[in-house]
Scaffold this motif. Structure first.
Motif, PDB file in Angstrom:
ATOM      1  N   ILE A   5       0.861  -1.182   0.000  1.00 22.93           N
ATOM      2  CA  ILE A   5       0.000   0.000   0.000  1.00 22.93           C
ATOM      3  C   ILE A   5       0.896   1.230   0.000  1.00 22.93           C
ATOM      4  N   ILE A   6       0.583   2.181  -0.885  1.00 21.68           N
ATOM      5  CA  ILE A   6       1.253   3.486  -0.870  1.00 21.68           C
ATOM      6  C   ILE A   6       0.169   4.539  -0.712  1.00 21.68           C
ATOM      7  N   LEU A  40       3.796   2.334   2.606  1.00 25.89           N
ATOM      8  CA  LEU A  40       4.624   3.535   2.488  1.00 25.89           C
ATOM      9  C   LEU A  40       3.721   4.758   2.389  1.00 25.89           C
ATOM     10  N   THR A  41       4.188   5.874   2.901  1.00 23.73           N
ATOM     11  CA  THR A  41       3.504   7.149   2.732  1.00 23.73           C
ATOM     12  C   THR A  41       4.510   8.138   2.167  1.00 23.73           C
ATOM     13  N   LEU A  53       6.804   3.613  -5.886  1.00 21.45           N
ATOM     14  CA  LEU A  53       6.236   2.636  -6.818  1.00 21.45           C
ATOM     15  C   LEU A  53       7.286   1.604  -7.222  1.00 21.45           C
ATOM     16  N   THR A  54       8.465   2.062  -7.586  1.00 18.56           N
ATOM     17  CA  THR A  54       9.554   1.165  -7.989  1.00 18.56           C
ATOM     18  C   THR A  54       9.938   0.239  -6.840  1.00 18.56           C
ATOM     19  N   TYR A  55      10.057   0.791  -5.635  1.00 15.39           N
ATOM     20  CA  TYR A  55      10.413  -0.006  -4.465  1.00 15.39           C
ATOM     21  C   TYR A  55       9.349  -1.072  -4.188  1.00 15.39           C
ATOM     22  N   ALA A  56       8.086  -0.660  -4.222  1.00 20.77           N
ATOM     23  CA  ALA A  56       7.000  -1.603  -3.935  1.00 20.77           C
ATOM     24  C   ALA A  56       6.961  -2.728  -4.970  1.00 20.77           C
TER      25      ALA A  56
END
Length: 173
Positions: A5-6, A40-41, A53-56
């Motif tokens: 979730i972001i 992440l926030t 987005l890339t990390y997730a």
């Protein structure tokens, strides 16, 4: 299945608003048997959204849910940031424009620029019917559905049983 979730919003990262969306979405996903592995926030900044987005997507998740930044204001840049991070063009979605027009009781041709902005989605994205005026969307990346939702807590909680339909969760299965 694992999900990430972001949540997006400078008002969240600077403490002006408490992020209730992550807790609500995590409970909804867990209830459906989806384990939330990452949350992440990030602020309303294209580079921060792209990095998150890339990390997730690199975290071995089968579903990515993003909430926030789909509205009509200048700082609502999620659709453009997602498109850029995925190497896609941003384009007018006629389906999304029809959804916005229905929400504001106008003909799609009569939408104002700030309303048209809510209809600009990454190329290939499928719009999701809004609770308010901002359509969400789903786009696939690396075999992972990326589901982008508006960030207003009332928009998230008013989406019926939960923010994600069974079909959206199943796409990540």
């Amino acid at each position: 299945m694992r999900a990430a979730i972001i949540t997006i919003g400078t008002e969240l990262t600077d403490g002006r608003i408490v992020d209730t969306n992550t807790a609500f979405m995590a409970r909804d996903l867990e209830r459906r048997g989806v384990r939330v592995a990452l949350a992440l926030t990030v602020p309303d900044a294209g580079a921060a959204i792209g990095r998150a987005l890339t990390y997730a997507l690199g975290s071995e998740v089968a579903l990515l849910v993003i909430a926030g930044g789909l509205g009509p204001t200048q700082d609502d840049i999620t659709a453009a940031a997602v498109a850029e991070a995925l190497g896609l063009e941003i384009e007018l979605s006629t389906r999304a424009a029809s959804m916005v027009a229905r929400a504001v009781d106008l003909d799609p041709a009569a939408l104002l620029p700030h309303q048209v902005k809510q209809s600009l989605l990454p190329s290939g994205a499928q719009p999701l019917a809004p609770s308010g005026t901002a359509p969400g969307f789903v786009i696939m990346s690396l075999g992972v559905p990326v589901v982008c939702l508006p960030g207003g807590p009332w928009e998230i909680t008013s989406m019926g049983e939960g923010p994600l339909s069974a079909e959206q969760v199943a796409v990540g299965a």
